[in-house]
Scaffold this motif. Structure first.
Motif, mmCIF file in Angstrom:
data_model
loop_
_atom_site.group_PDB
_atom_site.id
_atom_site.type_symbol
_atom_site.label_atom_id
_atom_site.label_comp_id
_atom_site.label_asym_id
_atom_site.label_seq_id
_atom_site.Cartn_x
_atom_site.Cartn_y
_atom_site.Cartn_z
ATOM 1 N N GLY A 19 0.786 -1.228 0.000
ATOM 2 C CA GLY A 19 0.000 0.000 0.000
ATOM 3 C C GLY A 19 0.816 1.275 0.000
ATOM 4 N N LYS A 54 -3.916 -1.282 3.959
ATOM 5 C CA LYS A 54 -4.825 -2.064 3.125
ATOM 6 C C LYS A 54 -5.954 -1.143 2.691
ATOM 7 N N ASP A 55 -6.297 -1.171 1.412
ATOM 8 C CA ASP A 55 -7.357 -0.326 0.853
ATOM 9 C C ASP A 55 -7.071 1.157 1.077
ATOM 10 N N ARG A 56 -5.891 1.599 0.700
ATOM 11 C CA ARG A 56 -5.461 2.978 0.918
ATOM 12 C C ARG A 56 -6.457 3.979 0.343
ATOM 13 N N ALA A 58 -9.432 4.459 0.828
ATOM 14 C CA ALA A 58 -10.791 3.975 0.593
ATOM 15 C C ALA A 58 -11.490 3.852 1.942
ATOM 16 N N ARG A 59 -12.783 3.837 1.895
ATOM 17 C CA ARG A 59 -13.548 3.649 3.132
ATOM 18 C C ARG A 59 -13.154 2.293 3.726
ATOM 19 N N GLN A 61 -10.088 1.715 5.150
ATOM 20 C CA GLN A 61 -8.647 1.452 5.063
ATOM 21 C C GLN A 61 -8.126 1.027 6.429
ATOM 22 N N LYS A 62 -7.071 0.231 6.421
ATOM 23 C CA LYS A 62 -6.491 -0.246 7.670
ATOM 24 C C LYS A 62 -4.972 -0.102 7.596
ATOM 25 N N SER A 80 -7.943 2.089 11.940
ATOM 26 C CA SER A 80 -8.945 2.127 10.870
ATOM 27 C C SER A 80 -9.402 3.553 10.595
ATOM 28 N N GLU A 82 -10.021 6.958 8.847
ATOM 29 C CA GLU A 82 -10.210 7.202 7.414
ATOM 30 C C GLU A 82 -9.148 8.127 6.835
#
Length: 128
Positions: A19, A54-56, A58-59, A61-62, A80, A82
């Motif tokens: 990420g 993870k899931d940069r 994006a709603r 993301q972690k 987590s 945002e």
């Protein structure tokens, strides 16, 4: 307690994982710079930090920050949040707390015997 000859710093120990790109490393290291004082008690060659997301942007993301220090259990912190900057600050602050807790458990402040790692004396001899 002996002084560390090559103290760990974020700049030496941090690597980016999933990420993030190598281009992100400098600004992340700047945000994590306040960890330097806490990491200074550990040797640079036996300390590693890895940050990933993870899931940069994006709603949901972690952000995960992992810390490996020789002789200690791996420490993992997650956020987590945002906002990416807020999430990085969150994992940084959580790692600082966990490092402090870990140090307290291994080096109790008021237990001189554990602090000095003194060898036990021989069995006392009874004199009659």
């Amino acid at each position: 307690m002996s002084a560390v000859t090559d103290p760990a710093t974020v700049g030496q120990c941090l690597r980016v994982g999933a990420g993030f790109s190598q281009g992100d490393l400098n600004w992340i290291a700047e945000q994590f710079a306040t960890l330097d004082a806490r990491l200074a008690g550990f040797h640079a060659d036996s300390t590693e930090l890895e940050v990933s997301v993870k899931d940069r942007e994006a709603r949901g993301q972690k952000v995960t920050l992992e810390c490996w220090i020789a002789g200690r259990q791996k420490i993992v912190t997650t956020s987590s949040e945002e906002d990416l900057h807020a999430a990085l600050n969150d994992v940084r602050d959580d790692l600082r707390r966990k490092l402090n807790d870990s140090k307290t458990k291994q080096e109790p402040r008021h237990n001189r015997h554990l602090r000095e790692h003194a060898e036990p004396d021989e069995e006392p001899t009874l004199v009659e």
